[in-house]
Design an enzyme around this catalytic site. Sequence first.
Site, PDB file in Angstrom:
ATOM      1  N   SER A 170     -11.355  -3.329  -4.757  1.00  0.00           N
ATOM      2  CA  SER A 170     -10.934  -2.864  -6.088  1.00  0.00           C
ATOM      3  C   SER A 170     -12.049  -3.141  -7.095  1.00  0.00           C
ATOM      4  CB  SER A 170      -9.677  -3.633  -6.512  1.00  0.00           C
ATOM      5  OG  SER A 170      -9.404  -3.407  -7.877  1.00  0.00           O
ATOM      6  N   TYR A 227      -4.653 -11.384  -7.351  1.00  0.00           N
ATOM      7  CA  TYR A 227      -5.147 -10.035  -7.011  1.00  0.00           C
ATOM      8  C   TYR A 227      -6.674  -9.992  -7.095  1.00  0.00           C
ATOM      9  CZ  TYR A 227      -5.454  -4.968  -6.778  1.00  0.00           C
ATOM     10  OH  TYR A 227      -5.763  -3.679  -6.383  1.00  0.00           O
TER      11      TYR A 227
HETATM   12  N1  LIG Z   1      -3.763   2.106  -7.338  1.00  0.00           N
HETATM   13  C1  LIG Z   1      -4.837   1.538  -7.844  1.00  0.00           C
HETATM   14  O1  LIG Z   1      -5.166   1.735  -9.022  1.00  0.00           O
HETATM   15  C2  LIG Z   1      -5.705   0.661  -7.003  1.00  0.00           C
HETATM   16  C3  LIG Z   1      -6.947   0.272  -7.524  1.00  0.00           C
HETATM   17  C4  LIG Z   1      -7.781  -0.518  -6.755  1.00  0.00           C
HETATM   18  C5  LIG Z   1      -7.396  -0.921  -5.493  1.00  0.00           C
HETATM   19  N2  LIG Z   1      -6.175  -0.524  -5.020  1.00  0.00           N
HETATM   20  C6  LIG Z   1      -5.817  -0.987  -3.686  1.00  0.00           C
HETATM   21  O2  LIG Z   1      -5.498   0.116  -2.870  1.00  0.00           O
HETATM   22  C7  LIG Z   1      -4.542  -0.268  -1.888  1.00  0.00           C
HETATM   23  C8  LIG Z   1      -3.358   0.667  -1.939  1.00  0.00           C
HETATM   24  O3  LIG Z   1      -2.780   0.591  -3.231  1.00  0.00           O
HETATM   25  P1  LIG Z   1      -1.764   1.682  -3.784  1.00  0.00           P
HETATM   26  O4  LIG Z   1      -2.002   1.755  -5.249  1.00  0.00           O
HETATM   27  O5  LIG Z   1      -1.813   2.907  -2.967  1.00  0.00           O
HETATM   28  O6  LIG Z   1      -0.384   0.880  -3.563  1.00  0.00           O
HETATM   29  P2  LIG Z   1       1.106   1.393  -3.278  1.00  0.00           P
HETATM   30  O7  LIG Z   1       1.273   2.767  -3.778  1.00  0.00           O
HETATM   31  O8  LIG Z   1       2.009   0.335  -3.793  1.00  0.00           O
HETATM   32  O9  LIG Z   1       1.164   1.404  -1.674  1.00  0.00           O
HETATM   33  C9  LIG Z   1       0.963   0.207  -0.982  1.00  0.00           C
HETATM   34  C10 LIG Z   1       1.195   0.412   0.499  1.00  0.00           C
HETATM   35  O10 LIG Z   1       1.015  -0.859   1.143  1.00  0.00           O
HETATM   36  C11 LIG Z   1       2.137  -1.118   1.963  1.00  0.00           C
HETATM   37  N3  LIG Z   1       2.409  -2.547   2.094  1.00  0.00           N
HETATM   38  C12 LIG Z   1       2.685  -3.436   1.119  1.00  0.00           C
HETATM   39  N4  LIG Z   1       2.941  -4.650   1.646  1.00  0.00           N
HETATM   40  C13 LIG Z   1       2.830  -4.505   2.994  1.00  0.00           C
HETATM   41  C14 LIG Z   1       2.999  -5.385   4.088  1.00  0.00           C
HETATM   42  N5  LIG Z   1       3.350  -6.678   3.935  1.00  0.00           N
HETATM   43  N6  LIG Z   1       2.808  -4.900   5.343  1.00  0.00           N
HETATM   44  C15 LIG Z   1       2.471  -3.614   5.530  1.00  0.00           C
HETATM   45  N7  LIG Z   1       2.297  -2.729   4.540  1.00  0.00           N
HETATM   46  C16 LIG Z   1       2.478  -3.167   3.275  1.00  0.00           C
HETATM   47  C17 LIG Z   1       3.289  -0.379   1.281  1.00  0.00           C
HETATM   48  O11 LIG Z   1       4.328  -0.049   2.183  1.00  0.00           O
HETATM   49  P3  LIG Z   1       5.654  -0.929   2.445  1.00  0.00           P
HETATM   50  O12 LIG Z   1       6.021  -1.559   1.127  1.00  0.00           O
HETATM   51  O13 LIG Z   1       6.605   0.055   2.954  1.00  0.00           O
HETATM   52  O14 LIG Z   1       5.255  -1.937   3.480  1.00  0.00           O
HETATM   53  C18 LIG Z   1       2.591   0.891   0.810  1.00  0.00           C
HETATM   54  O15 LIG Z   1       2.557   1.856   1.832  1.00  0.00           O
HETATM   55  C19 LIG Z   1      -4.177  -1.724  -2.194  1.00  0.00           C
HETATM   56  O16 LIG Z   1      -4.951  -2.582  -1.390  1.00  0.00           O
HETATM   57  C20 LIG Z   1      -4.575  -1.864  -3.656  1.00  0.00           C
HETATM   58  O17 LIG Z   1      -4.873  -3.182  -4.006  1.00  0.00           O
HETATM   59  C21 LIG Z   1      -5.324   0.240  -5.750  1.00  0.00           C
END
Ligand SMILES: NC(=O)c1ccc[n+]([C@@H]2O[C@H](COP(=O)([O-])OP(=O)(O)OC[C@H]3O[C@@H](n4cnc5c(N)ncnc54)[C@H](OP(=O)(O)O)[C@@H]3O)[C@@H](O)[C@H]2O)c1
Length: 255
Positions: free
Chosen positions: A144, A157
């Site tokens: 991130s 985080y």
């Molecule tokens: N969105 C942003 O702005 C952003 C920016 C920088 C980095 N990121 C990173 O990108 C990645 C994805 O983020 P996102 O924004 O797409 O999040 P999201 O929409 O909340 O999706 C997160 C995914 O992770 C899964 N997950 C959560 N806990 C889990 C566990 N214990 N075991 C297995 N799967 C798990 C969730 O599925 P279940 O809950 O069904 O398990 C879901 O499919 C993360 O690492 C986040 O830190 C996001």
Amino acid sequence: MDLFKLDGKVAIVTGAGRGIGRSIAKGLAEAGAHIVICSRTEKELLELKSEIDDAGGSSTVMTCDVTDEENIQQVVDDTVKEFGSIDILVNNAGITKKAPALDYDLDDFKRIIDVNLTSVFVFAQKVGRVMAKQQSGSIINISSIASVQAVTGSIPYTASKGAVAMITRTLAVEWAKYNIRVNAIAPAYIETPLVEEVKKTRTGFAEAVAKRTPMGRMGRPDEMAGAAIFLAGEASSYMTGETLFLDGGWKAYGL
Ligand SMILES: NC(=O)c1ccc[n+]([C@@H]2O[C@H](COP(=O)([O-])OP(=O)(O)OC[C@H]3O[C@@H](n4cnc5c(N)ncnc54)[C@H](OP(=O)(O)O)[C@@H]3O)[C@@H](O)[C@H]2O)c1
């Protein structure tokens, strides 16, 4: 364009049910890889599988909690048993919770470190053992912008994402001799369910992000797929230990 083809490759994508993981899974499938899609919510994975299959790709649903070491081993063993190899791993599952550092609950801190950091190492180690035997593989960790810049109210985080960048470099150096490449993607703010939750904690958040971002907007999940395809295959064959920032110019911005 052959450099971007992933035909015959087998990829595991964690956190594939929603947001960034979902888009990356679809992108890798479109490039020709067979995708093992993992998360805890089977319903979302089954919907994604239908979308991938309808678009002519191929995928397998394996529910998995990335904080459960046995569960991870099962996914790795089942993938090898069914498909014979693991060529690509995308460590994408991640969570966050906002609170001031002075009040941060220790159980929440540990839970976020478990999901965002420890799972990245455990999954990489188990898949790395398979890739080392194969003498090939590409691991992509989702870090991130918070790996290099402070985000208030997000102490575990930011700590987890900074550490993911160092896991990426260290594994890249240690595993180069096995022809395993390890890189990371560091997005800024992307319109996903995770960011929807963050928006609820701060009024004017989306507007503030747009103002701070040179490109004037948040990113879309589908804008993460191209970098994953690049890092997964031959197009990036001499790149390892790197983090690609997909941030609309956020990191470049000074004043
Ligand atoms: N969105 C942003 O702005 C952003 C920016 C920088 C980095 N990121 C990173 O990108 C990645 C994805 O983020 P996102 O924004 O797409 O999040 P999201 O929409 O909340 O999706 C997160 C995914 O992770 C899964 N997950 C959560 N806990 C889990 C566990 N214990 N075991 C297995 N799967 C798990 C969730 O599925 P279940 O809950 O069904 O398990 C879901 O499919 C993360 O690492 C986040 O830190 C996001």
